[in-house]
Design a protein around this motif. Structure first.
Motif, mmCIF file in Angstrom:
data_model
loop_
_atom_site.group_PDB
_atom_site.id
_atom_site.type_symbol
_atom_site.label_atom_id
_atom_site.label_comp_id
_atom_site.label_asym_id
_atom_site.label_seq_id
_atom_site.Cartn_x
_atom_site.Cartn_y
_atom_site.Cartn_z
ATOM 1 N N UNK A 131 0.885 -8.829 1.536
ATOM 2 C CA UNK A 131 -0.480 -9.451 1.796
ATOM 3 C C UNK A 131 -1.592 -8.335 2.111
ATOM 4 N N UNK A 132 -1.207 -7.311 2.665
ATOM 5 C CA UNK A 132 -2.065 -5.944 2.782
ATOM 6 C C UNK A 132 -2.604 -5.482 1.533
ATOM 7 N N UNK A 133 -1.769 -5.534 0.229
ATOM 8 C CA UNK A 133 -2.063 -4.871 -0.693
ATOM 9 C C UNK A 133 -3.148 -5.649 -1.303
ATOM 10 N N UNK A 156 -9.913 1.590 4.371
ATOM 11 C CA UNK A 156 -9.024 0.478 4.323
ATOM 12 C C UNK A 156 -7.599 1.094 4.376
ATOM 13 N N UNK A 157 -7.222 1.965 3.429
ATOM 14 C CA UNK A 157 -5.867 2.561 3.135
ATOM 15 C C UNK A 157 -5.495 3.544 4.351
ATOM 16 N N UNK A 158 -6.218 4.053 4.599
ATOM 17 C CA UNK A 158 -5.912 5.052 5.852
ATOM 18 C C UNK A 158 -5.665 4.141 7.149
ATOM 19 N N UNK A 159 -6.242 3.141 7.250
ATOM 20 C CA UNK A 159 -5.838 2.178 8.326
ATOM 21 C C UNK A 159 -4.667 1.760 8.328
ATOM 22 N N UNK A 198 0.865 -1.347 0.201
ATOM 23 C CA UNK A 198 -0.123 -0.007 0.035
ATOM 24 C C UNK A 198 0.835 1.312 -0.028
ATOM 25 N N UNK A 199 1.891 1.267 0.503
ATOM 26 C CA UNK A 199 3.045 2.218 0.521
ATOM 27 C C UNK A 199 3.290 2.728 -0.877
#
Length: 548
Positions: A442-444, A457-460, A319-320
């Motif tokens: 995995x988070x992506x 979801x992204x801000x979390x 996500x970064x």
């Protein structure tokens, strides 16, 4: 300085020196920290005015401001913007590989005479002891580190040359440090703080919810479906835009296919000659290229407000990376679009790029060379045969296990482990880091599969809390996010609370979605757990703050 006078003075400088009538949200508090001579880490999205956070206070501080930035093109744009105003109080000069000896001498003279305020410099220049001495003699009042995520092993734009910045800044007198970045999840923030040796920094994170940016994700069962979705977007949307791909070959092939199909496109990747890369960068910035197909090598330093969309035709590594790349769209505040077209096979590509473990033998040999006495990176490249990037990564690992001190000369600290032990510890540290890297991939995938509000979801992931669904993502638009939010039960632990797991240690609760919870563990990264199982098996307990 007393607190009440900060606001009027900052606003007066913004108006008189820069022509800005008001400060943007998220700018004032970190500016105040700078005037209080405190270290600060600031996370603001692309286009939110990060540069102003050091530029405005610099006028009020004694001594020049040193700006450390990784890209010459980015430096040049910022210098031109400052010097175009014709005001000596905000004049900027640069010391880099592009300037002649005479130009560098003239730049330092201007700073000494008070005819310039900002010194833009690359990390490489600060590896020269004579250069460090010249900067120290200026008695700088502030050091601003731009694109600070480049110093982090977790950062997707990691630069080995940034590793020694903590030592370098100490050598020039250790003025207050302002670290600036557009994307920094909690692990990246902690890494920046540790590597720059920030002292009790104020951390300011704001503006991550880009309300003019519509987030959309589509799972593509095959490449033909992905092609139809991509060309459908190109038919609907204005240009220019950027299409991100996973590999250099994919960039070239997709650009050719688009061009042949009536969508003129160029490609960009790190394997191109530097002159051609610079030309493509310039052509895109000057609106001579409408569609740029690129790897992640393209984007940092692009100061282009009218990018109407950013598309990904492969799952980003984290996500970064995703947040940094989509942040290039809609900087003018007008509506923009971020489209992610992904397949399950994309994860295999990212796993491949994550690669295998470093050579324990090469690490041992490098540690052995360091034990022979102080050395430079250039000398170590010759004696070990390691390339500059691999050498930087190895030194990074050895530094983290206490086997080397970085600086203009590399030395072995007192009580450092012997070469064999240092190499084994470095490999173990690498494996620990890879566990975190894999968890970010995995988070992506979890973001791509989420039925929750995309922005939430992204801000979390970045440790921020969105109070209600964003209304500018596909899940909000079709009502899915609202249904999920309405049906979501209260979790067993508050979001952002510290918890402890018997095997994975201490972590932070990041968010809940349906019957799952995401926890960021210090040692193993992000883990998604079943809430019913956590409750039934008592897998997590609240951790005391002293337990971290």
């Amino acid at each position: 300085m007393r607190l009440p006078i900060y606001g009027p003075r900052l606003r007066r400088v913004a108006r008189n020196q820069f022509g800005w009538r008001k400060l943007r949200p998220g700018q004032f508090k970190p500016m105040r920290a700078v005037l209080r001579r405190k270290d600060a880490l600031v996370v603001l999205p692309t286009g939110a005015g990060k540069s102003a956070i050091y530029q405005i206070p610099a006028v009020l501080l004694p001594g020049p401001t040193v700006v450390i930035s990784p890209l010459l093109a980015l430096q040049q744009d910022q210098i031109a913007a400052l010097n175009d105003r014709g005001d000596a109080k905000i004049r900027a000069v640069r010391i880099s590989s592009q300037e002649t000896v005479a130009q560098k001498r003239e730049a330092f003279e201007a700073l000494r005479r008070g005819e310039a305020e900002f010194l833009f410099i690359t990390p490489e220049q600060l590896t020269d002891p004579e250069r460090v001495a010249e900067v120290r003699a200026l008695k700088p009042g502030l050091v601003a580190v731009d694109e600070a995520h480049c110093i982090s092993a977790w950062g997707h734009d990691f630069r080995p040359d940034y590793l020694a910045l903590g030592d370098m800044i100490k050598q020039i007198g250790r003025p207050p440090i302002l670290a600036l970045t557009a994307t920094a999840s909690p692990p990246v923030r902690e890494d920046i703080i540790a590597r720059l040796r920030l002292h009790k920094p104020e951390i300011h994170v704001s503006g991550l919810d880009r309300r003019n940016l519509f987030l959309e994700v589509a799972y593509c069962p095959d490449d033909n479906y992905r092609w139809r979705k991509l060309t459908g977007m190109l038919d609907e949307e204005q240009r220019p835009g950027i299409i991100y791909v996973a590999t250099r070959r994919a960039a070239e092939e997709l650009a050719e296919r688009l061009t042949d199909s009536g969508y003129p496109a160029e490609y960009y990747h790190g394997g191109m000659p530097s002159g051609l890369r610079e030309q493509r960068h310039t052509d895109f910035s000057d609106d001579k290229v409408d569609i740029m197909v690129a790897t992640s090598a393209f984007g940092m330093g692009i100061d282009k407000p009218n990018i109407r969309w950013v598309a990904h035709v492969a799952l980003p590594d984290s996500p970064d990376s995703y947040f940094q790349e989509i942040g290039r769209a809609g900087r003018d505040g007008a509506p923009a679009r971020a489209l992610l077209l992904w397949r399950s096979e994309d994860e295999a590509i990212q796993r491949f790029f994550q690669g295998g473990s470093p050579s324990e033998e090469e690490l041992r040999d490098l540690a052995g060379e360091l034990h022979k006495g102080p050395a430079t990176k250039t000398a170590l490249q010759k004696t070990t045969g390691l390339g500059p990037r691999k050498l930087g990564q190895y030194l990074n690992l050895l530094e983290q296990v206490g086997a080397v001190n970085t600086g203009s000369k590399l030395t072995v600290p007192a009580r450092a482990p012997l070469p064999a032990a240092a190499a084994a510890a470095a490999v173990e540290e690498y494996e620990r880091q890879q566990a975190v890297v894999r968890s970010r991939t995995d988070m992506m995938r979890a973001f791509a599969q989420s039925r929750q509000c995309r922005t939430e979801t992204l801000l979390a992931y970045f440790g921020e809390d969105l109070k209600k669904p964003c209304t500018h993502c596909d899940n909000c638009a079709d009502g899915t996010a609202h249904e999920i939010a309405a049906a979501e039960p209260e979790g067993p632990f508050p979001v952002h609370s510290q918890v402890r797991h018997g095997e994975w240690g201490t972590g932070m609760v990041m968010n809940y979605e349906e019957d799952r919870m995401t926890v960021l563990f210090d040692e193993v990264g992000y883990k998604t757990l079943s809430v019913p199982v956590v409750i039934e098996k008592e897998l997590l307990k609240l951790a005391s703050k002293t337990g971290r």
